[in-house]
Structures are given as C-alpha cells and as structure tokens.
Design a protein around this motif. Sequence first.
Motif, short mmCIF file in Angstrom:
data_model
loop_
_atom_site.label_atom_id
_atom_site.label_comp_id
_atom_site.label_asym_id
_atom_site.label_seq_id
_atom_site.Cartn_x
_atom_site.Cartn_y
_atom_site.Cartn_z
N PRO A 70 58.94 21.05 -19.58
CA PRO A 70 58.69 20.94 -18.14
C PRO A 70 57.30 20.34 -17.90
CG PRO A 70 58.42 23.20 -18.86
CD PRO A 70 58.83 22.43 -20.08
N VAL A 71 57.22 19.33 -17.04
CA VAL A 71 55.94 18.73 -16.68
C VAL A 71 55.62 19.21 -15.26
CG1 VAL A 71 54.65 16.58 -16.34
CG2 VAL A 71 56.42 16.71 -18.11
N PRO A 72 54.53 19.96 -15.11
CA PRO A 72 54.22 20.51 -13.78
C PRO A 72 53.74 19.42 -12.83
CG PRO A 72 52.46 21.00 -15.32
CD PRO A 72 53.53 20.31 -16.12
N GLU A 73 53.73 19.75 -11.55
CA GLU A 73 53.24 18.76 -10.57
C GLU A 73 51.77 18.48 -10.85
OE1 GLU A 73 53.03 20.05 -6.54
OE2 GLU A 73 52.65 22.13 -7.07
N LYS A 74 51.33 17.29 -10.49
CA LYS A 74 49.94 16.93 -10.76
C LYS A 74 49.47 15.86 -9.80
CE LYS A 74 51.68 13.87 -14.31
NZ LYS A 74 52.01 13.84 -15.73
N ARG A 75 48.17 15.68 -9.75
CA ARG A 75 47.57 14.60 -8.98
C ARG A 75 46.88 13.65 -9.95
NH1 ARG A 75 43.60 16.56 -4.45
NH2 ARG A 75 42.50 17.49 -6.22
N LEU A 76 47.06 12.36 -9.73
CA LEU A 76 46.40 11.37 -10.58
C LEU A 76 45.70 10.34 -9.71
CD1 LEU A 76 49.07 10.57 -13.35
CD2 LEU A 76 46.91 11.80 -13.65
N PRO A 77 44.52 9.89 -10.15
CA PRO A 77 43.86 8.82 -9.42
C PRO A 77 44.54 7.49 -9.73
CG PRO A 77 42.55 9.41 -11.33
CD PRO A 77 43.75 10.32 -11.32
N PHE A 78 44.62 6.64 -8.73
CA PHE A 78 45.26 5.34 -8.91
C PHE A 78 44.32 4.27 -8.36
CE2 PHE A 78 47.88 1.87 -7.33
CZ PHE A 78 48.64 1.58 -8.45
N PHE A 79 44.11 3.21 -9.13
CA PHE A 79 43.20 2.14 -8.72
C PHE A 79 43.99 0.89 -8.38
CE2 PHE A 79 40.57 -1.59 -10.07
CZ PHE A 79 39.60 -1.50 -9.07
N LYS A 80 43.70 0.32 -7.22
CA LYS A 80 44.31 -0.96 -6.85
C LYS A 80 43.17 -1.97 -6.77
CE LYS A 80 47.53 -3.00 -3.54
NZ LYS A 80 46.83 -4.19 -3.09
N VAL A 81 43.25 -3.00 -7.59
CA VAL A 81 42.16 -3.98 -7.63
C VAL A 81 42.12 -4.78 -6.32
CG1 VAL A 81 43.61 -5.66 -8.86
CG2 VAL A 81 41.14 -5.85 -9.01
N GLY A 82 40.91 -5.06 -5.84
CA GLY A 82 40.74 -5.85 -4.62
C GLY A 82 40.98 -7.32 -4.88
N LYS A 83 41.25 -8.04 -3.79
CA LYS A 83 41.64 -9.44 -3.90
C LYS A 83 40.56 -10.27 -4.62
CE LYS A 83 43.68 -13.05 -1.00
NZ LYS A 83 42.72 -14.15 -1.02
N GLU A 84 39.31 -10.07 -4.22
CA GLU A 84 38.22 -10.88 -4.79
C GLU A 84 38.09 -10.65 -6.29
OE1 GLU A 84 33.41 -10.99 -4.72
OE2 GLU A 84 34.36 -10.13 -2.96
N LEU A 85 38.08 -9.37 -6.69
CA LEU A 85 37.94 -9.05 -8.12
C LEU A 85 39.17 -9.48 -8.91
CD1 LEU A 85 36.33 -7.81 -10.41
CD2 LEU A 85 37.15 -5.56 -9.72
N LYS A 86 40.33 -9.35 -8.30
CA LYS A 86 41.58 -9.77 -8.95
C LYS A 86 41.49 -11.25 -9.33
CE LYS A 86 46.49 -9.27 -8.03
NZ LYS A 86 47.41 -8.81 -6.98
N GLU A 87 40.97 -12.05 -8.39
CA GLU A 87 40.84 -13.49 -8.65
C GLU A 87 39.75 -13.77 -9.68
OE1 GLU A 87 42.43 -14.75 -4.20
OE2 GLU A 87 40.43 -15.39 -4.83
#
Lengths: 98, 108
Positions: A70-87
Amino acid sequence: MTKSELIDAVAQRTKITKSRAEQVVNCVFNSMTAALENGEGIEIRGFGSFTVRHYKSYHGRNPRTGKPVPVPEKRLPFFKVGKELKELVNGGVSEPGE
Amino acid sequence: MTKAEIIDAVYEKVGGFSKKEAAEVVEAVFDTMKDVLAEGEKIKISGFGNFVVRAKKERIGRNPQTGAPIPISARRVLTFKPSQVLKTVLNPHRTREEEEADARGSSY
C-alpha cells in the motif's frame, strides 16, 4: 553546480562576501521550502513555477518481488519550467506546437 | 509566493541590505542558475532538489485531435527532482517505513 558553487558565483556577481551570499542563498531556498510546506505555489518569472501536487493512496507493487504494497497518500513538489528558461535550455530555440 | 516575497524575506531575515540590494542579490541567484542550466549543467541544491537538463531524442507524437502522426524534434528539457528532505517536509506524518519504501523508488 552545487549549492556552495552557486554561493561563490553569487558572491562574485554581486560583489558581496561569501558568508553574506550564503545567508541569502539559504534564505531563498528556506523561504521556498516553507511556502511549499504550507501548500503554497511559487512563481519565479522567467525561471519557472513550483506547485504542490496531492497524490491519493494506491496499491503499488514491489518491482523486485511483485508483492503488493500500500502506498499512502502524499504531497510532492512539482516544477514547471518557465518559457524563457525552457528556451534557454534548448539553445534559445522555442519548439512549435507547445 | 512570488520573487517579490522572496526578496522581502531576504530583506527582513538576512538584514544589512537595502530593499534594492536584496532584490539585486536574489535576481543574481536566479540569473546564475539560469546561466548554468542554459549551458546544460545540472544544479544540486542540498535539502531542496536537483535541476537537471536532459537531452530528448526525436520521437513521433500525434495530433490529439486528428490522430495524425507528427515528429517531435530532439530537444533539451529541464527537470526538477525534489530531495528526500523536501519530500519529508511535505509529508511530516508519514512513518519511517513509508519513507524507506519511497526512498527505494516507488515515489518517483
């Protein structure tokens, strides 16, 4: 680059002492950690944004033995790269169809 | 939280900087990180996580509306892998066994 190398680079760039730069870099990441701990998102223009994602509990499997776990519920941080840095990361090229 | 709030935190907690100086140093932190990542180098912030540039090969995608195949060109993308410390901060009530199960790789 490690955190201590980042501290050195910031000290050089802004002409402050390493110990001052260390205090700032630590304060930046401590503040960000505290925001995420409170479930708050972070938005850094041109860099990216962090959000906290909630995952419900589910039944996983030990990949080695195949035994259900069983894997209990959890919170994880998620990063979305910004447009400028992505480019920037992609050599200054923006990809079509995004 | 925005960059302005991070600047306020540095101004209030570190002290000895004017607001303008605090803003300059915080900008320098993110600008330095951007420069390093643009070079394709990874950044490891202990206690927070790692920013890693990954090279993706060309692959065939699909237009989700029409189903028509379209090539997705090779590219470099940035990924963030949170540290175990940060994951623990977000999940303070988990047991030691749960932490260890995650550390073995079920979470990521």
